[in-house]
Design a protein around this motif. Structure first.
Motif, PDB file in Angstrom:
ATOM      1  N   GLN A   1     -10.077  11.884  -4.221  1.00  0.00           N
ATOM      2  CA  GLN A   1     -10.079  11.956  -5.687  1.00  0.00           C
ATOM      3  C   GLN A   1      -9.070  10.972  -6.278  1.00  0.00           C
ATOM      4  N   GLN A   2      -7.875  10.903  -5.666  1.00  0.00           N
ATOM      5  CA  GLN A   2      -6.863   9.960  -6.118  1.00  0.00           C
ATOM      6  C   GLN A   2      -7.371   8.526  -6.011  1.00  0.00           C
ATOM      7  N   ILE A   3      -7.997   8.222  -4.891  1.00  0.00           N
ATOM      8  CA  ILE A   3      -8.536   6.866  -4.673  1.00  0.00           C
ATOM      9  C   ILE A   3      -9.550   6.525  -5.754  1.00  0.00           C
ATOM     10  N   LEU A   4     -10.460   7.452  -6.029  1.00  0.00           N
ATOM     11  CA  LEU A   4     -11.521   7.198  -6.999  1.00  0.00           C
ATOM     12  C   LEU A   4     -10.981   7.071  -8.419  1.00  0.00           C
ATOM     13  N   LEU A   5      -9.946   7.860  -8.747  1.00  0.00           N
ATOM     14  CA  LEU A   5      -9.330   7.742 -10.066  1.00  0.00           C
ATOM     15  C   LEU A   5      -8.663   6.372 -10.223  1.00  0.00           C
ATOM     16  N   PHE A   6      -7.929   5.939  -9.205  1.00  0.00           N
ATOM     17  CA  PHE A   6      -7.298   4.621  -9.270  1.00  0.00           C
ATOM     18  C   PHE A   6      -8.358   3.514  -9.356  1.00  0.00           C
ATOM     19  N   LYS A   7      -9.477   3.705  -8.642  1.00  0.00           N
ATOM     20  CA  LYS A   7     -10.559   2.715  -8.692  1.00  0.00           C
ATOM     21  C   LYS A   7     -11.158   2.631 -10.094  1.00  0.00           C
ATOM     22  N   GLU A   8     -11.323   3.772 -10.753  1.00  0.00           N
ATOM     23  CA  GLU A   8     -11.841   3.791 -12.121  1.00  0.00           C
ATOM     24  C   GLU A   8     -10.946   2.987 -13.047  1.00  0.00           C
ATOM     25  N   LEU A   9      -9.654   2.969 -12.712  1.00  0.00           N
ATOM     26  CA  LEU A   9      -8.679   2.230 -13.523  1.00  0.00           C
ATOM     27  C   LEU A   9      -8.510   0.797 -13.022  1.00  0.00           C
TER      28      LEU A   9
ATOM     29  N   PHE B   1      -7.652  -0.483 -10.117  1.00  0.00           N
ATOM     30  CA  PHE B   1      -6.615  -0.825  -9.158  1.00  0.00           C
ATOM     31  C   PHE B   1      -7.307  -1.346  -7.903  1.00  0.00           C
ATOM     32  N   PRO B   2      -6.871  -2.468  -7.334  1.00  0.00           N
ATOM     33  CA  PRO B   2      -7.469  -2.944  -6.087  1.00  0.00           C
ATOM     34  C   PRO B   2      -7.144  -1.996  -4.936  1.00  0.00           C
ATOM     35  N   LEU B   3      -8.012  -1.983  -3.915  1.00  0.00           N
ATOM     36  CA  LEU B   3      -7.832  -1.063  -2.792  1.00  0.00           C
ATOM     37  C   LEU B   3      -6.493  -1.264  -2.095  1.00  0.00           C
ATOM     38  N   ARG B   4      -6.072  -2.517  -1.982  1.00  0.00           N
ATOM     39  CA  ARG B   4      -4.792  -2.793  -1.309  1.00  0.00           C
ATOM     40  C   ARG B   4      -3.638  -2.141  -2.070  1.00  0.00           C
ATOM     41  N   GLU B   5      -3.730  -2.177  -3.414  1.00  0.00           N
ATOM     42  CA  GLU B   5      -2.704  -1.557  -4.256  1.00  0.00           C
ATOM     43  C   GLU B   5      -2.754  -0.036  -4.118  1.00  0.00           C
ATOM     44  N   ILE B   6      -3.968   0.516  -4.082  1.00  0.00           N
ATOM     45  CA  ILE B   6      -4.124   1.961  -3.948  1.00  0.00           C
ATOM     46  C   ILE B   6      -3.535   2.438  -2.626  1.00  0.00           C
ATOM     47  N   ARG B   7      -3.808   1.701  -1.561  1.00  0.00           N
ATOM     48  CA  ARG B   7      -3.276   2.090  -0.245  1.00  0.00           C
ATOM     49  C   ARG B   7      -1.759   2.065  -0.255  1.00  0.00           C
ATOM     50  N   ARG B   8      -1.177   1.055  -0.890  1.00  0.00           N
ATOM     51  CA  ARG B   8       0.286   0.954  -0.949  1.00  0.00           C
ATOM     52  C   ARG B   8       0.869   2.118  -1.741  1.00  0.00           C
ATOM     53  N   ILE B   9       0.236   2.455  -2.864  1.00  0.00           N
ATOM     54  CA  ILE B   9       0.729   3.540  -3.700  1.00  0.00           C
ATOM     55  C   ILE B   9       0.667   4.876  -2.959  1.00  0.00           C
ATOM     56  N   LEU B  10      -0.485   5.161  -2.365  1.00  0.00           N
ATOM     57  CA  LEU B  10      -0.667   6.456  -1.712  1.00  0.00           C
ATOM     58  C   LEU B  10       0.182   6.613  -0.453  1.00  0.00           C
ATOM     59  N   SER B  11       0.544   5.486   0.170  1.00  0.00           N
ATOM     60  CA  SER B  11       1.358   5.562   1.387  1.00  0.00           C
ATOM     61  C   SER B  11       2.853   5.502   1.090  1.00  0.00           C
ATOM     62  N   SER B  12       3.213   5.342  -0.192  1.00  0.00           N
ATOM     63  CA  SER B  12       4.624   5.282  -0.559  1.00  0.00           C
ATOM     64  C   SER B  12       5.301   6.620  -0.287  1.00  0.00           C
ATOM     65  N   PRO B  13       6.492   6.608   0.316  1.00  0.00           N
ATOM     66  CA  PRO B  13       7.200   7.875   0.571  1.00  0.00           C
ATOM     67  C   PRO B  13       7.583   8.578  -0.718  1.00  0.00           C
ATOM     68  N   ASP B  14       7.598   7.833  -1.827  1.00  0.00           N
ATOM     69  CA  ASP B  14       7.964   8.418  -3.115  1.00  0.00           C
ATOM     70  C   ASP B  14       6.750   8.885  -3.916  1.00  0.00           C
ATOM     71  N   PHE B  15       5.556   8.835  -3.321  1.00  0.00           N
ATOM     72  CA  PHE B  15       4.358   9.191  -4.073  1.00  0.00           C
ATOM     73  C   PHE B  15       4.414  10.632  -4.545  1.00  0.00           C
ATOM     74  N   ASP B  16       4.164  10.818  -5.834  1.00  0.00           N
ATOM     75  CA  ASP B  16       4.172  12.134  -6.466  1.00  0.00           C
ATOM     76  C   ASP B  16       2.795  12.340  -7.089  1.00  0.00           C
ATOM     77  N   ARG B  17       2.024  13.264  -6.532  1.00  0.00           N
ATOM     78  CA  ARG B  17       0.642  13.462  -6.981  1.00  0.00           C
ATOM     79  C   ARG B  17       0.583  13.855  -8.454  1.00  0.00           C
ATOM     80  N   ASP B  18       1.447  14.763  -8.878  1.00  0.00           N
ATOM     81  CA  ASP B  18       1.424  15.214 -10.274  1.00  0.00           C
ATOM     82  C   ASP B  18       1.769  14.074 -11.227  1.00  0.00           C
TER      83      ASP B  18
END
Length: 207
Positions: free
Chosen positions: A49-57, A59-76
């Motif tokens: 769901q996060q991936i698809l939301l970022f895609k709607e906005l 965001f390139p896949l490489r950017e999405i992967r970096r964001i989701l793999s960040s140790p500081d990622f906060d879903r909320d």
């Protein structure tokens, strides 16, 4: 647990796309059976769901992967940012619809109205959202180099980079190991390093 076919059915994402997400490390299955079935759990669906939301906005896949793999990622926090960006996108689309209707009805009277095409507010918020997850050295270097550049300057740099890619297109039938091809690789790498961030071999391979 769900198979890749079941995830595809409920999400609308093709099996081929899910397999590609696995291949690039964006959404690997939690387990692969001896029969080679990819299995996904609830956390996988949340990530999708996060991936698809970022895609709607956009965001390139490489950017999405970096964001989701960040140790500081906060879903909320990400959901709050996505909600705001989608709201801005909705407002932008509504203005475009209104403009299209005005052009159809008023024709010449609406010809000088270009305000609906202005995406500055949305672009600025998107940049802030990306910066919130920009914890890599390359991203921080990019922020330093891009700081203060106007949109015209950014557009000019993008056009120059596309010019380098056009040169690659001109030799697409040549041997990649040839002196000419390798000279273009160095030219692209030097351009990225000079204007964006230090383009390491790893980054260049990813590009």
């Amino acid at each position: 647990m769900m198979t890749v076919h079941e995830v595809s059915r409920i999400s609308g994402v093709s099996i081929r796309t899910l397999q590609y997400y696995d291949r690039i490390g964006l959404l690997p299955p939690v387990r692969v059976t001896e029969a080679k079935y990819r299995l996904y759990d609830e956390s996988s669906l949340e990530k999708l769901q996060q991936i698809l939301l970022f895609k709607e906005l956009e965001f390139p896949l490489r950017e999405i992967r970096r964001i989701l793999s960040s140790p500081d990622f906060d879903r909320d926090k990400a959901l709050a940012q996505q909600t705001e960006l989608l709201r801005l996108k909705k407002e932008h689309i509504e203005k475009l619809i209104e403009l299209a209707a005005d052009i159809r009805e008023k024709r010449n009277e609406a010809m000088s109205n270009f305000e609906a095409f202005d995406t500055k507010q949305m672009d600025e918020y998107a940049a802030q959202a990306k910066a919130a997850w920009g914890q890599t050295d390359a991203y921080r270097e990019y922020e330093r180099k891009a700081g203060g550049r106007s949109r015209e300057e950014e557009r000019s740099l993008a056009e120059r980079m596309m010019g380098i890619f056009a040169e690659f297109g001109g030799i697409r039938g040549a041997d990649p190991a040839s002196a000419e091809a390798q000279a273009l690789v160095r030219k692209l790498r030097d351009f990225i390093t000079a204007h964006y961030y230090t383009c390491t071999g790893e980054i260049l391979g990813g590009l």
